[in-house]
Motif scaffolding. Structure first.
Motif, PDB file in Angstrom:
ATOM      1  N   PRO A  49     -27.484 -11.569 -50.824  1.00  0.00           N
ATOM      2  CA  PRO A  49     -27.492 -12.519 -51.939  1.00  0.00           C
ATOM      3  C   PRO A  49     -27.274 -13.970 -51.539  1.00  0.00           C
ATOM      4  N   ASP A  50     -26.711 -14.189 -50.373  1.00  0.00           N
ATOM      5  CA  ASP A  50     -26.422 -15.556 -49.942  1.00  0.00           C
ATOM      6  C   ASP A  50     -27.477 -16.013 -48.955  1.00  0.00           C
ATOM      7  N   ILE A  51     -28.244 -17.029 -49.331  1.00  0.00           N
ATOM      8  CA  ILE A  51     -29.282 -17.530 -48.441  1.00  0.00           C
ATOM      9  C   ILE A  51     -28.675 -18.395 -47.352  1.00  0.00           C
ATOM     10  N   HIS A  52     -27.671 -19.174 -47.753  1.00  0.00           N
ATOM     11  CA  HIS A  52     -27.089 -20.146 -46.838  1.00  0.00           C
ATOM     12  C   HIS A  52     -25.583 -20.201 -47.081  1.00  0.00           C
ATOM     13  N   ILE A  53     -24.802 -20.133 -46.010  1.00  0.00           N
ATOM     14  CA  ILE A  53     -23.340 -20.233 -46.113  1.00  0.00           C
ATOM     15  C   ILE A  53     -22.840 -21.243 -45.095  1.00  0.00           C
ATOM     16  N   THR A  54     -21.895 -22.056 -45.528  1.00  0.00           N
ATOM     17  CA  THR A  54     -21.275 -23.023 -44.632  1.00  0.00           C
ATOM     18  C   THR A  54     -19.783 -22.739 -44.561  1.00  0.00           C
ATOM     19  N   VAL A  55     -19.271 -22.608 -43.338  1.00  0.00           N
ATOM     20  CA  VAL A  55     -17.836 -22.385 -43.150  1.00  0.00           C
ATOM     21  C   VAL A  55     -17.325 -23.345 -42.090  1.00  0.00           C
ATOM     22  N   SER A  56     -16.049 -23.603 -42.145  1.00  0.00           N
ATOM     23  CA  SER A  56     -15.416 -24.439 -41.133  1.00  0.00           C
ATOM     24  C   SER A  56     -15.073 -23.593 -39.919  1.00  0.00           C
ATOM     25  N   GLU A  57     -15.149 -24.219 -38.766  1.00  0.00           N
ATOM     26  CA  GLU A  57     -14.777 -23.514 -37.544  1.00  0.00           C
ATOM     27  C   GLU A  57     -13.328 -23.038 -37.656  1.00  0.00           C
ATOM     28  N   GLY A  58     -13.099 -21.796 -37.308  1.00  0.00           N
ATOM     29  CA  GLY A  58     -11.769 -21.211 -37.399  1.00  0.00           C
ATOM     30  C   GLY A  58     -11.515 -20.465 -38.692  1.00  0.00           C
ATOM     31  N   ALA A  59     -12.338 -20.701 -39.673  1.00  0.00           N
ATOM     32  CA  ALA A  59     -12.185 -20.015 -40.955  1.00  0.00           C
ATOM     33  C   ALA A  59     -12.754 -18.606 -40.860  1.00  0.00           C
ATOM     34  N   SER A  60     -12.392 -17.784 -41.831  1.00  0.00           N
ATOM     35  CA  SER A  60     -12.920 -16.425 -41.868  1.00  0.00           C
ATOM     36  C   SER A  60     -14.299 -16.421 -42.517  1.00  0.00           C
ATOM     37  N   LEU A  61     -15.019 -15.340 -42.252  1.00  0.00           N
ATOM     38  CA  LEU A  61     -16.404 -15.250 -42.723  1.00  0.00           C
ATOM     39  C   LEU A  61     -16.654 -13.876 -43.308  1.00  0.00           C
ATOM     40  N   GLU A  62     -17.376 -13.838 -44.409  1.00  0.00           N
ATOM     41  CA  GLU A  62     -17.883 -12.571 -44.919  1.00  0.00           C
ATOM     42  C   GLU A  62     -19.303 -12.783 -45.418  1.00  0.00           C
ATOM     43  N   LEU A  63     -20.226 -12.029 -44.866  1.00  0.00           N
ATOM     44  CA  LEU A  63     -21.619 -12.064 -45.299  1.00  0.00           C
ATOM     45  C   LEU A  63     -21.916 -10.781 -46.053  1.00  0.00           C
TER      46      LEU A  63
END
Lengths: 115, 112
Positions: free
Chosen positions: A7-21
Motif C-alpha cells: 500500500p505504500d508507494i514511497h516511505i521516508t524515514v530518518s537514519e536510525g529510526a525503525s522501519l515497517e513496510l
C-alpha cells in the motif's frame, strides 16, 4: 489468482529510526512469501523468505518479517535504518503452478532515508 | 544458489528492430523465467521456459513478440521483436532453486 498489495508507494524515514513496510497477499493455500530489495541500477536481492514454520523470519542486513495468516500480511521490519537501506523493496508471493513456483510481485515501496 | 549472467547489460535500439537477450546460469535448472520491469513499475512475468519444450506465456505476452529459446539446462534467450518505445524496460532472467528465485542483473533496453 495470487496477488500482492504494497500500500505504500514511497516511505521516508530518518537514519536510525525503525522501519515497517507493509505487504498483504492473496493466495488460496499456504503461500511462499518473499521480500526482495533492488538498489538503483542493481539487480534483485532476496532479503528473506517464508515457507513454513516459525512465522517470524530473519533475513540479511538486519531485516525481519512476520507472517500473519489471519491478516494475510507479511510486513518487513528493521529496528534501525541505515542510509544504505535506501532502495526499492518488493514483496512477492509464490505458489505452485504445475511443478514450478509462479512468483507474483507487488508494486514495490521506495524507501528514502534522510540524515 | 545460482549465479546468473545476462547479455547485453544494456542497449539502445531503433524502433522496428529486434534484440536478443541471453541468460546463462552456472548450474543446470529445469525452469527459467523471463520478467519485464517497465520504468517505475514492478516485475511482470513474461514467460516460463522449460528445456526442450515451448515456452509458456503469461496473459498479454505472445510468442511472436517475445520468442524464447531454451536449448539446454543452463541457457536461454529472449528476443524482443519489432520493438517500439513501449518496450523500453528492464528484462530479467530468473531461475528457481529449492523454491527460491534467483535473478540475473537485468538488461536495460531503451527503444528510440
Amino acid at each position: 489468482a495470487q496477488s500482492v498489495t504494497q500500500p505504500d508507494i514511497h516511505i521516508t524515514v530518518s537514519e536510525g529510526a525503525s522501519l515497517e513496510l507493509r505487504c498483504n497477499y492473496s493466495y488460496g493455500a499456504t503461500p511462499y512469501l518473499f521480500w526482495y530489495v533492488q538498489s538503483p541500477g542493481q539487480g534483485l536481492q532476496l532479503l528473506l523468505k517464508y515457507f513454513s514454520g516459525d512465522t517470524l523470519v530473519q533475513g540479511i542486513k538486519g531485516f525481519e518479517a512476520e507472517f500473519k495468516r489471519s491478516q494475510s500480511s507479511f510486513n518487513l521490519r528493521k529496528p534501525s535504518v541505515h542510509w544504505s537501506d535506501a532502495a526499492e523493496y518488493f514483496c512477492a508471493v509464490g505458489g505452485d503452478s504445475g511443478g514450478y513456483q509462479k512468483v507474483t510481485f507487488g508494486t514495490g515501496t521506495k524507501l528514502q532515508v534522510i540524515p | 544458489s545460482a549465479v546468473i549472467s545476462q547479455k547485453p547489460s544494456r542497449d539502445i535500439c531503433q524502433r522496428g528492430t529486434s534484440l536478443t537477450i541471453q541468460c546463462q546460469v552456472d548450474s543446470q535448472v529445469t525452469m527459467m523465467f523471463w520478467y519485464r520491469q517497465q520504468p517505475g513499475q514492478s516485475l511482470t512475468l513474461i514467460a516460463t521456459a522449460n528445456q526442450g519444450s515451448e515456452a509458456t506465456y503469461e496473459s498479454g505476452f505472445v510468442i511472436d513478440k517475445f520468442p524464447i529459446s531454451r536449448p539446454n539446462l543452463t541457457f536461454s534467450t529472449l528476443t524482443v521483436s519489432n520493438m517500439s518505445p513501449e518496450d523500453s524496460s528492464i528484462y530479467l532472467c530468473s531461475v528457481e532453486v529449492y523454491n527460491e528465485q534467483f535473478f540475473g542483473p537485468g538488461t536495460r533496453l531503451t527503444v528510440l
